[in-house]
Design a protein around this motif. Structure first.
Motif, PDB file in Angstrom:
ATOM      1  N   ALA A 237     -12.557   2.388   1.898  1.00  0.00           N
ATOM      2  CA  ALA A 237     -13.011   1.174   1.201  1.00  0.00           C
ATOM      3  C   ALA A 237     -14.346   0.645   1.716  1.00  0.00           C
ATOM      4  O   ALA A 237     -15.014  -0.134   1.037  1.00  0.00           O
ATOM      5  CB  ALA A 237     -11.944   0.089   1.329  1.00  0.00           C
ATOM      6  N   ILE A 238     -14.748   1.088   2.920  1.00  0.00           N
ATOM      7  CA  ILE A 238     -15.989   0.546   3.476  1.00  0.00           C
ATOM      8  C   ILE A 238     -17.216   1.123   2.780  1.00  0.00           C
ATOM      9  O   ILE A 238     -18.315   0.564   2.842  1.00  0.00           O
ATOM     10  CB  ILE A 238     -16.065   0.800   4.998  1.00  0.00           C
ATOM     11  CG1 ILE A 238     -16.889  -0.298   5.659  1.00  0.00           C
ATOM     12  CG2 ILE A 238     -16.618   2.182   5.335  1.00  0.00           C
ATOM     13  CD1 ILE A 238     -16.811  -0.298   7.157  1.00  0.00           C
TER      14      ILE A 238
ATOM     15  N   VAL B 103      -2.941   6.615  13.434  1.00  0.00           N
ATOM     16  CA  VAL B 103      -1.785   7.128  12.673  1.00  0.00           C
ATOM     17  C   VAL B 103      -1.151   6.021  11.842  1.00  0.00           C
ATOM     18  O   VAL B 103      -0.867   6.197  10.653  1.00  0.00           O
ATOM     19  CB  VAL B 103      -0.751   7.752  13.642  1.00  0.00           C
ATOM     20  CG1 VAL B 103       0.590   7.946  12.958  1.00  0.00           C
ATOM     21  CG2 VAL B 103      -1.277   9.069  14.185  1.00  0.00           C
ATOM     22  N   VAL B 104      -0.936   4.885  12.462  1.00  0.00           N
ATOM     23  CA  VAL B 104      -0.279   3.773  11.746  1.00  0.00           C
ATOM     24  C   VAL B 104      -1.141   3.309  10.576  1.00  0.00           C
ATOM     25  O   VAL B 104      -0.649   3.071   9.472  1.00  0.00           O
ATOM     26  CB  VAL B 104      -0.008   2.604  12.729  1.00  0.00           C
ATOM     27  CG1 VAL B 104       0.420   1.358  11.986  1.00  0.00           C
ATOM     28  CG2 VAL B 104       1.046   3.000  13.744  1.00  0.00           C
TER      29      VAL B 104
ATOM     30  N   ASP C  22      -2.256   3.177   4.672  1.00  0.00           N
ATOM     31  CA  ASP C  22      -3.208   3.135   3.549  1.00  0.00           C
ATOM     32  C   ASP C  22      -3.345   4.449   2.798  1.00  0.00           C
ATOM     33  O   ASP C  22      -3.940   4.491   1.736  1.00  0.00           O
ATOM     34  CB  ASP C  22      -4.582   2.615   3.998  1.00  0.00           C
ATOM     35  CG  ASP C  22      -5.383   3.626   4.796  1.00  0.00           C
ATOM     36  OD1 ASP C  22      -6.492   3.281   5.236  1.00  0.00           O
ATOM     37  OD2 ASP C  22      -4.915   4.770   5.005  1.00  0.00           O
ATOM     38  N   THR C  23      -2.760   5.534   3.326  1.00  0.00           N
ATOM     39  CA  THR C  23      -2.897   6.819   2.630  1.00  0.00           C
ATOM     40  C   THR C  23      -1.537   7.382   2.226  1.00  0.00           C
ATOM     41  O   THR C  23      -1.253   7.528   1.049  1.00  0.00           O
ATOM     42  CB  THR C  23      -3.657   7.825   3.517  1.00  0.00           C
ATOM     43  OG1 THR C  23      -4.863   7.222   3.949  1.00  0.00           O
ATOM     44  CG2 THR C  23      -3.936   9.108   2.780  1.00  0.00           C
ATOM     45  N   LEU C  24      -0.720   7.706   3.205  1.00  0.00           N
ATOM     46  CA  LEU C  24       0.584   8.308   2.909  1.00  0.00           C
ATOM     47  C   LEU C  24       1.415   7.416   1.990  1.00  0.00           C
ATOM     48  O   LEU C  24       2.038   7.878   1.042  1.00  0.00           O
ATOM     49  CB  LEU C  24       1.372   8.540   4.201  1.00  0.00           C
ATOM     50  CG  LEU C  24       0.950   9.741   5.043  1.00  0.00           C
ATOM     51  CD1 LEU C  24       1.760   9.770   6.322  1.00  0.00           C
ATOM     52  CD2 LEU C  24       1.127  11.032   4.278  1.00  0.00           C
ATOM     53  N   TRP C  25       1.383   6.169   2.293  1.00  0.00           N
ATOM     54  CA  TRP C  25       2.178   5.184   1.549  1.00  0.00           C
ATOM     55  C   TRP C  25       1.810   5.210   0.069  1.00  0.00           C
ATOM     56  O   TRP C  25       2.653   5.043  -0.804  1.00  0.00           O
ATOM     57  CB  TRP C  25       1.889   3.797   2.138  1.00  0.00           C
ATOM     58  CG  TRP C  25       2.747   2.691   1.627  1.00  0.00           C
ATOM     59  CD1 TRP C  25       2.477   1.862   0.595  1.00  0.00           C
ATOM     60  CD2 TRP C  25       4.032   2.301   2.115  1.00  0.00           C
ATOM     61  NE1 TRP C  25       3.499   0.955   0.413  1.00  0.00           N
ATOM     62  CE2 TRP C  25       4.460   1.207   1.342  1.00  0.00           C
ATOM     63  CE3 TRP C  25       4.861   2.762   3.147  1.00  0.00           C
ATOM     64  CZ2 TRP C  25       5.672   0.566   1.546  1.00  0.00           C
ATOM     65  CZ3 TRP C  25       6.068   2.114   3.349  1.00  0.00           C
ATOM     66  CH2 TRP C  25       6.473   1.031   2.540  1.00  0.00           C
TER      67      TRP C  25
ATOM     68  N   SER D   8       7.361   9.861   2.778  1.00  0.00           N
ATOM     69  CA  SER D   8       6.381   9.355   3.758  1.00  0.00           C
ATOM     70  C   SER D   8       7.080   8.999   5.054  1.00  0.00           C
ATOM     71  O   SER D   8       6.594   9.315   6.138  1.00  0.00           O
ATOM     72  CB  SER D   8       5.669   8.096   3.301  1.00  0.00           C
ATOM     73  OG  SER D   8       5.578   7.991   1.963  1.00  0.00           O
ATOM     74  N   PHE D   9       8.223   8.355   4.917  1.00  0.00           N
ATOM     75  CA  PHE D   9       8.949   7.934   6.123  1.00  0.00           C
ATOM     76  C   PHE D   9       9.360   9.160   6.936  1.00  0.00           C
ATOM     77  O   PHE D   9       9.207   9.190   8.168  1.00  0.00           O
ATOM     78  CB  PHE D   9      10.212   7.147   5.745  1.00  0.00           C
ATOM     79  CG  PHE D   9       9.975   5.661   5.578  1.00  0.00           C
ATOM     80  CD1 PHE D   9      10.220   5.024   4.369  1.00  0.00           C
ATOM     81  CD2 PHE D   9       9.520   4.894   6.643  1.00  0.00           C
ATOM     82  CE1 PHE D   9       9.998   3.657   4.227  1.00  0.00           C
ATOM     83  CE2 PHE D   9       9.305   3.532   6.503  1.00  0.00           C
ATOM     84  CZ  PHE D   9       9.546   2.911   5.291  1.00  0.00           C
TER      85      PHE D   9
END
Lengths: 178, 573
Positions: free
Chosen positions: B419-420, B527-528, B533-536, B544-545
């Motif tokens: 997004a940047i 990772v978090v 913002d990606t896997l989710w 994803s979980f």
């Protein structure tokens, strides 16, 4: 410096400062002319702050259009001298000058808080009256309860224009706290 | 006073007497034999000659242990059971009776206060003040062994003095808008007590009064109080006799005043006065506190200036900044250096912003703005590497490296977000672009210099080299191809991952837990963040979980093994 000399000098300094402060104010009370000033209603929320009463006078707001005025431009922080004349039992503004008058007139020294257009908001060092704790409610009630109540303040003004509150009256009767 | 109150007082007196009174009872720790006491006296004479202590201090020390024998003129220890500072039974009774009388008088006055005429009230309060002051002097300098009581009474007298002034103000209805005058009349006259009668508590009280006065003055006049810093620099600091607590208290007060002024209108000149005064003191007194505080004050001024003059480039800051850097290097103060490094980053950023708007009228090339800050971080890190081998610059090396590391990680992390990158990013040859280019070239030059100086010979240094080269290459790609947002964001994620792994490995090499933890922290944050913002976004939630859980589990097992091995290595030395 020798400790004994230091102690004596400090003690003398304290005595001098305390005496000067007392004598400065006492001079105004003892030698000044007693005049009566009319107060005007203030925002009731501001009347009583802690253990003192806020006083607002008719002379706290000066309309330059209604008194003699030489056109001098006043700004915030300026000192001025308000020449007073007696109208009934009250003393009211007659003229405003930037320098201490030399004529034999009664005047009070003030400081400009703010100036806009032809109006000056001023302070004279008599805007607070300290009361014993809990006693200010008497004055507060008088100002709030009756719309035509009048609280008048007797002030001692010396030759230099300095003023000290000496007594306050509610509807003509002196308010005493003792 | 009723029967029970008297009973309680008598019981209290009994226990006080038992503990402190009588001959031979209680601790007799202050007596010593004649030889020791005579030795002590001779030593204090030597200390006096070397100006280590003053005459008063000598008297205070000696009278803890003995007294001058009037017949022989020799200095002898106290008689057994009799010591200079202990209370006798008679003294206790005197004190108890004084307390009772004082309490009674106080209660009488308090209950009849309103009936007492103003002038009598004033005289009473002043008498108590002066009386307390006199007793404070007597116990400090006339009586021996009661200096603790004397100092306490001097402080009490100083407080009573304030009460006296306040009472006079109240009696004559001095307006509350003139409260600042009351503070001045309180704070100034007690300064001679602090200085000549050597009372640190009174000095601190005076400092606190002036500090409070500053705020009352500013509020009642609705203006900056230039007098306060002048009073501190011209009066309080010189009179502090360089007592550490007194100096630190006043410097802290100045910094708070500067910080407070930041929120006022057009008070940047006041902050500049404070900062300049502290800088001047750096060269006059050369105490670390002045160097550190002047650096902090100038940083506050920088922010206030930018807030008051948003579009004006602050070229003036280069002068104090250069002086502050010079001072930090001269005195080898790493705290001052750290503040100056931060100041440089803030100043450089604000300067570029103002110049690009007002001189070049650039449209914003947002990516280049962040690249500039990232490159400053790289340069800091490279300077830190350069100082690594120099014996006297090791502390500075750490500061540069830590600062550089934080800036690099922070901005690489920022660049890891897709997004940047603006959707329509284009390469613009504007101020920020050229600045980033120049900084990039400087980084390459520093990298080359460090390589020539064999700074990257060790294994852990090689990790640094890999990380630096990777970051620099990626920076240049982003600088010249800002439109490739997807590629750039992937590259930056890769760079961040690489930095985290290399930091962990470097932590192992140096056996440095902080480095190791920093690497772990970067990895976890990466990772978090990517998880959310990606896997989710792209995978079904349950998948994803599962994937995230498995990855994290695998990583945790691996890390735990390595961590145990690491701790084992540290324990074995």
């Amino acid at each position: 410096m020798d400790k004994k000399k230091a102690f004596i000098m400090i003690l003398l300094l304290w005595i001098t400062i305390a005496s000067a402060l007392i004598l400065y104010k006492q001079y105004t009370i003892s030698t000044g002319e007693r005049i009566l000033l009319k107060t005007v209603p203030v925002d009731p929320r501001d009347i009583l702050r802690g253990d003192y009463v806020v006083m607002n006078y008719e002379i706290s707001r000066i309309d330059l259009g209604k008194i003699m005025y030489d056109g001098h431009s006043f700004s915030s922080g300026d000192t001025f001298y308000l020449i007073l004349g007696k109208s009934g039992k009250y003393w009211v503004p007659e003229a405003i000058v930037p320098d201490r008058p030399k004529d034999d007139v009664l005047f009070i020294k003030g400081t400009v808080n703010s100036a806009y257009g032809s109006t000056i908001n001023a302070a004279y060092g008599i805007e607070n009256y300290f009361v014993p704790e809990g006693q200010g409610i008497k004055i507060e009630r008088n100002i709030r309860a009756r719309s035509n109540s009048s609280v008048d303040v007797e002030v001692s003004v010396d030759d230099f224009g300095n003023a000290v509150i000496t007594r306050i009256f509610s509807d003509g009767a002196e308010i005493k706290f003792k | 006073m009723d029967f029970f109150s008297i009973l309680i007082l008598l019981v209290t007196a009994y226990f006080v007497f038992k503990k402190y009174g009588g001959s031979g009872s209680g601790d007799n720790g202050s007596a010593g034999d004649a030889g020791k006491v005579q030795w002590l006296r001779n030593e204090t004479i030597r200390w006096l000659e070397k100006n280590i202590i003053s005459i008063d201090q000598q008297k205070q020390i000696l009278f803890l242990y003995g007294e001058e024998n009037k017949e022989s003129g020799k200095f002898v220890p106290y008689e057994a059971g009799k010591t200079g500072g202990k209370l006798s039974a008679i003294k206790i009774l005197y004190i108890m009776s004084a307390i009772l009388l004082g309490l009674g008088a106080f209660l009488f006055v308090a209950s009849n206060w309103e009936k007492i005429p103003d002038i009598v009230r004033t005289l009473m309060v002043l008498s108590v003040t002066f009386g307390t002051f006199y007793l404070g002097y007597v116990f400090s300098y006339e009586k021996t062994g009661y200096s603790w009581l004397g100092k306490a009474l001097l402080l009490l007298a100083s407080i009573f003095w304030g009460a006296s002034i306040a009472l006079i103000g109240q009696i004559y209805h001095i307006p509350t808008s003139d409260n600042w005058l009351i503070f001045i009349l309180w704070g100034v006259p007690i300064l001679p007590v602090a200085y000549y009668l050597e009372s640190r508590p009174v000095f601190l009280l005076s400092s606190a009064i002036f500090f409070a006065w500053n705020f009352f003055f500013s509020q009642s006049k609705d203006a900056a109080n230039y007098y306060y810093p002048l009073i501190v620099f011209a009066l309080l600091l010189p009179l502090s006799k360089e007592d550490k607590l007194s100096v630190h208290a006043n410097v802290a007060a100045l910094l708070i005043a500067a910080f407070y002024a930041m929120f006022g209108r057009h008070q940047d000149y006041l902050i500049l006065l404070i900062a300049a005064g502290l800088l001047a003191y750096c060269f006059i007194k050369r105490l670390p506190i002045y160097f550190i505080s002047s650096s902090a004050a100038f940083l506050v001024w920088l922010i206030a200036f930018s807030s008051a003059h948003p579009d004006s480039p602050n070229y003036y800051f280069i002068v104090p900044l250069a002086l502050l850097f010079y001072s930090a290097y001269e005195t080898n103060l790493k705290e001052a250096l750290a503040i100056n490094l931060l100041s440089f980053v803030v100043w450089f950023n604000l300067l570029l912003l103002a110049v690009s708007k007002t001189v070049f009228f650039d449209k914003s090339f947002e990516i280049a703005k962040i690249l500039v800050l990232l490159l400053v971080g790289i340069i800091y890190y490279l300077i830190g590497i350069g100082y690594c081998k120099e014996e006297f610059m090791k502390e500075f090396s750490k500061v540069y490296k830590i600062f550089g590391f934080v800036l690099v990680v922070l901005f690489v992390y920022a660049f890891s977000f897709k997004a940047i990158y603006p959707k329509s990013a284009v390469l613009s040859y504007e101020l920020y672009f050229f600045t980033a280019l120049i900084l990039g070239l400087i980084s390459l030059v520093l990298l080359a210099i460090n390589s020539l100086k064999n700074a990257f010979v060790e294994k852990s240094s090689k990790y640094e080299l890999i990380a630096l080269v990777t970051v620099l290459v990626t920076v240049f790609i982003v600088l010249f191809a800002p439109m490739l947002s997807a590629l750039n964001s992937i590259l930056m994620n890769g760079v961040l991952l690489l930095i985290s792994v290399l930091t962990i490995l470097s932590g192992f090499e140096h056996q440095n837990k902080s480095e190791f933890d920093a690497g772990i922290a970067i990895f976890v944050v990466l990772v978090v963040t990517r998880y959310f913002d990606t896997l989710w976004q792209f995978l079904p939630r349950s998948v994803s979980f599962i994937i995230s859980g498995l990855l994290l589990l695998a990583f945790t097992v691996l890390l735990d093994r390595q961590r145990r091995k690491f701790i084992g290595m540290m324990k074995n030395g």
